[in-house]
Design a protein around this motif. Structure first.
Motif, PDB file in Angstrom:
ATOM      1  N   SER A  76       0.837  -1.324  -0.017  1.00 28.76           N
ATOM      2  CA  SER A  76      -0.008  -0.074  -0.080  1.00 28.76           C
ATOM      3  C   SER A  76       0.910   1.157   0.056  1.00 28.76           C
ATOM      4  N   THR A  77       2.003   1.326  -0.727  1.00 27.18           N
ATOM      5  CA  THR A  77       2.733   2.370  -0.893  1.00 27.18           C
ATOM      6  C   THR A  77       1.692   3.665  -1.610  1.00 27.18           C
ATOM      7  N   PRO A  78       1.905   4.981  -1.130  1.00 28.46           N
ATOM      8  CA  PRO A  78       1.065   5.832  -1.442  1.00 28.46           C
ATOM      9  C   PRO A  78       1.113   6.257  -2.933  1.00 28.46           C
ATOM     10  N   GLY A  79       0.008   6.754  -3.620  1.00 33.65           N
ATOM     11  CA  GLY A  79       0.085   7.357  -4.986  1.00 33.65           C
ATOM     12  C   GLY A  79       0.696   6.655  -5.710  1.00 33.65           C
ATOM     13  N   ALA A  80       1.972   7.154  -6.578  1.00 28.76           N
ATOM     14  CA  ALA A  80       2.299   6.332  -7.644  1.00 28.76           C
ATOM     15  C   ALA A  80       3.742   5.736  -7.412  1.00 28.76           C
ATOM     16  N   LEU A  81       4.025   5.569  -6.034  1.00 33.33           N
ATOM     17  CA  LEU A  81       5.205   5.144  -5.504  1.00 33.33           C
ATOM     18  C   LEU A  81       5.428   3.633  -6.009  1.00 33.33           C
ATOM     19  N   PRO A  82       6.585   3.062  -6.400  1.00 28.98           N
ATOM     20  CA  PRO A  82       6.575   1.677  -6.688  1.00 28.98           C
ATOM     21  C   PRO A  82       6.149   0.667  -5.671  1.00 28.98           C
ATOM     22  N   ASP A  83       5.775  -0.433  -5.866  1.00 28.64           N
ATOM     23  CA  ASP A  83       5.317  -1.442  -4.948  1.00 28.64           C
ATOM     24  C   ASP A  83       5.426  -2.691  -5.781  1.00 28.64           C
ATOM     25  N   VAL A  84       5.478  -4.087  -5.159  1.00 33.11           N
ATOM     26  CA  VAL A  84       5.073  -5.322  -5.364  1.00 33.11           C
ATOM     27  C   VAL A  84       3.557  -5.181  -6.258  1.00 33.11           C
ATOM     28  N   LEU A  85       3.322  -5.279  -7.342  1.00 33.84           N
ATOM     29  CA  LEU A  85       2.046  -5.033  -7.762  1.00 33.84           C
ATOM     30  C   LEU A  85       1.185  -6.463  -7.805  1.00 33.84           C
ATOM     31  N   GLY A  86      -0.007  -6.566  -7.700  1.00 29.89           N
ATOM     32  CA  GLY A  86      -0.769  -7.671  -7.654  1.00 29.89           C
ATOM     33  C   GLY A  86      -1.676  -7.847  -8.771  1.00 29.89           C
ATOM     34  N   LEU A  87      -1.852  -8.818  -9.722  1.00 32.35           N
ATOM     35  CA  LEU A  87      -2.826  -9.309 -10.654  1.00 32.35           C
ATOM     36  C   LEU A  87      -3.763 -10.470 -10.271  1.00 32.35           C
ATOM     37  N   ALA A  88      -5.081 -10.215  -9.834  1.00 34.07           N
ATOM     38  CA  ALA A  88      -5.658 -11.355  -9.333  1.00 34.07           C
ATOM     39  C   ALA A  88      -6.885 -11.658 -10.462  1.00 34.07           C
ATOM     40  N   VAL A  89      -7.251 -12.735 -10.944  1.00 38.94           N
ATOM     41  CA  VAL A  89      -8.329 -12.970 -11.988  1.00 38.94           C
ATOM     42  C   VAL A  89      -9.310 -14.027 -11.234  1.00 38.94           C
ATOM     43  N   ARG A  90     -10.468 -13.653 -11.305  1.00 41.50           N
ATOM     44  CA  ARG A  90     -11.241 -14.880 -11.086  1.00 41.50           C
ATOM     45  C   ARG A  90     -12.132 -15.187 -12.215  1.00 41.50           C
ATOM     46  N   VAL A  91     -11.899 -16.575 -12.641  1.00 42.44           N
ATOM     47  CA  VAL A  91     -12.870 -16.777 -13.979  1.00 42.44           C
ATOM     48  C   VAL A  91     -13.792 -17.538 -13.374  1.00 42.44           C
ATOM     49  N   PRO A  92     -15.157 -17.280 -13.822  1.00 43.89           N
ATOM     50  CA  PRO A  92     -16.432 -17.951 -13.390  1.00 43.89           C
ATOM     51  C   PRO A  92     -16.489 -19.291 -13.856  1.00 43.89           C
ATOM     52  N   ASP A  93     -16.711 -20.421 -13.179  1.00 46.83           N
ATOM     53  CA  ASP A  93     -16.921 -21.899 -13.490  1.00 46.83           C
ATOM     54  C   ASP A  93     -15.508 -22.377 -14.306  1.00 46.83           C
ATOM     55  N   GLY A  94     -14.300 -21.726 -13.820  1.00 45.59           N
ATOM     56  CA  GLY A  94     -13.153 -21.935 -14.548  1.00 45.59           C
ATOM     57  C   GLY A  94     -12.658 -23.338 -13.997  1.00 45.59           C
ATOM     58  N   ALA A  95     -13.132 -23.667 -12.928  1.00 52.07           N
ATOM     59  CA  ALA A  95     -12.546 -25.128 -12.498  1.00 52.07           C
ATOM     60  C   ALA A  95     -13.444 -25.894 -12.606  1.00 52.07           C
ATOM     61  N   GLY A  96     -14.676 -26.001 -13.152  1.00 49.24           N
ATOM     62  CA  GLY A  96     -15.840 -26.755 -13.507  1.00 49.24           C
ATOM     63  C   GLY A  96     -17.145 -25.964 -13.033  1.00 49.24           C
ATOM     64  N   PRO A  97     -18.172 -26.466 -13.527  1.00 51.31           N
ATOM     65  CA  PRO A  97     -19.442 -25.833 -13.503  1.00 51.31           C
ATOM     66  C   PRO A  97     -19.824 -25.473 -11.766  1.00 51.31           C
ATOM     67  N   GLY A  98     -19.972 -24.493 -11.576  1.00 51.07           N
ATOM     68  CA  GLY A  98     -20.262 -23.763 -10.348  1.00 51.07           C
ATOM     69  C   GLY A  98     -19.050 -23.627  -9.432  1.00 51.07           C
ATOM     70  N   CYS A  99     -17.792 -24.044 -10.128  1.00 53.95           N
ATOM     71  CA  CYS A  99     -16.454 -23.837  -9.281  1.00 53.95           C
ATOM     72  C   CYS A  99     -15.769 -22.748  -9.915  1.00 53.95           C
ATOM     73  N   ASP A 100     -15.456 -21.547  -9.335  1.00 51.42           N
ATOM     74  CA  ASP A 100     -14.678 -20.689  -9.995  1.00 51.42           C
ATOM     75  C   ASP A 100     -13.155 -20.948  -9.813  1.00 51.42           C
ATOM     76  N   LEU A 101     -12.527 -20.190 -10.868  1.00 55.17           N
ATOM     77  CA  LEU A 101     -10.956 -20.430 -10.728  1.00 55.17           C
ATOM     78  C   LEU A 101     -10.276 -18.856 -10.289  1.00 55.17           C
ATOM     79  N   ASP A 102      -9.402 -19.114  -9.493  1.00 54.28           N
ATOM     80  CA  ASP A 102      -8.764 -17.929  -8.923  1.00 54.28           C
ATOM     81  C   ASP A 102      -7.217 -17.931  -9.212  1.00 54.28           C
ATOM     82  N   LEU A 103      -6.713 -17.105 -10.293  1.00 52.52           N
ATOM     83  CA  LEU A 103      -5.333 -17.000 -10.521  1.00 52.52           C
ATOM     84  C   LEU A 103      -4.759 -15.784  -9.884  1.00 52.52           C
ATOM     85  N   LEU A 104      -3.463 -15.914  -8.901  1.00 50.47           N
ATOM     86  CA  LEU A 104      -2.908 -14.676  -8.465  1.00 50.47           C
ATOM     87  C   LEU A 104      -1.476 -14.712  -8.828  1.00 50.47           C
TER      88      LEU A 104
END
Length: 234
Positions: A76-104
Motif C-alpha cells: 500500500s505505498t501511497p500514490g504512484a510510488l513503486p510496489d510489488v503489484l498484484g494481478l488477481a483474476v477470477r474465472v467463473p466456472d473456470g474449475a468446473g460447473p459452479g466452481c470458480d478459478l482464481d489466479l493470483l
C-alpha cells in the motif's frame, strides 16, 4: 498419538492463521495480503486451439470469458510510488460447473534465474507478473506468467479508471519454452465491489499448488478473512 511432525504442522498452521488475522485487524478490516486494490471487469480471450492443452477448459478452448480482475499493491505505498503489484483474476466456472478459478500473480524480478521472486515495479505495465511458485501439473512443474503490453500505467490505484490494460497470459514450464494461453483485457470502467480471492479454495485439479504451500496459503487466507470480519480467534 500424533507424531512430532504433525505437531509442528499444527503449530505452523496456528501461527500463520493468527499472524494473518492480526495483520488484517491492524489494517482496520483490510486484507492482510495486498490490502490496497481496485476490482474491475475483464475479458479472457483464447484465440486459437492450443497444441499444448493444460487440461483447463477455459484456457484450452477458443472463446471469450468475462472475468473479475483485481489490481493491487502489496504494501500500500501511497500514490504512484513503486510496489510489488498484484494481478488477481477470477474465472467463473473456470474449475468446473459452479466452481470458480482464481489466479493470483505478482510482479517479479526481470533476472532470468530469479524471476520467481517478488519485485517492486513503477507501473502496472512495467514488467512481468508471475504466480511465483510452480503449479504441480501432469506435464511437470510450471508457472503462469502475464506480460503486459501498451503504454505506461503508473501504480496509482486512484488513476486506474478510464483506461484499458492488456496482459498476455502464458504457461512457463520449469524446462522448455513458454507458450501463450490467452489475452486478458482489463476494463478501466468504474470499480466493482471488492472480491475476496482464494487460490486454494478456488483451484483447478490440473493446477495444484505444492502441499506445503497450499496449506500455508489456506491458513493465511483464513486468518485474513477472520481479521477482516472480526471473527473471534480459534
Amino acid at each position: 498419538m500424533s507424531s512430532p511432525s504433525s505437531a509442528v504442522l499444527r503449530h505452523g498452521d496456528s501461527v500463520t492463521r493468527r499472524l494473518a488475522r492480526t495483520v488484517a485487524r491492524t489494517r482496520r478490516g483490510r486484507r492482510a495480503l495486498h490490502p490496497a486494490g481496485v476490482t474491475l471487469n475483464g475479458v479472457l480471450a483464447v484465440g486459437t486451439e492450443t497444441s499444448r492443452p493444460l487440461g483447463v477448459g477455459v484456457l484450452d478452448r477458443p472463446g471469450r470469458t468475462e472475468v473479475t480482475v483485481r489490481l493491487s499493491k502489496s504494501t500500500s505505498t501511497p500514490g504512484a510510488l513503486p510496489d510489488v503489484l498484484g494481478l488477481a483474476v477470477r474465472v467463473p466456472d473456470g474449475a468446473g460447473p459452479g466452481c470458480d478459478l482464481d489466479l493470483l500473480l505478482s510482479t517479479c524480478t526481470p533476472l532470468p534465474l530469479l524471476d520467481r521472486l517478488p519485485f517492486p515495479r513503477g507501473g502496472f505495465t512495467a514488467g512481468r507478473y508471475s504466480t511465483l511458485v510452480s503449479y504441480v501439473h501432469r506435464k511437470g512443474r510450471l508457472r503462469l506468467v502475464a506480460d503486459p503490453s501498451g503504454p505506461p500505467v503508473p501504480p496509482d490505484l486512484a488513476r486506474l479508471s478510464g483506461g484499458r490494460l492488456t496482459f498476455h497470459l502464458r504457461a512457463l514450464p520449469s524446462r522448455g519454452r513458454p507458450w501463450t494461453l490467452a489475452t486478458l483485457t482489463v476494463d478501466g470502467g468504474p470499480p466493482l465491489p471488492d472480491v475476496s480471492f482464494d487460490p486454494v479454495l478456488n483451484a483447478h485439479p490440473e493446477l495444484r499448488l505444492p502441499g506445503w504451500l497450499a496449506r500455508f496459503r489456506q491458513r493465511a487466507y483464513e486468518g485474513s478473512r477472520e481479521g477482516r470480519e472480526g471473527a473471534p480467534p480459534s
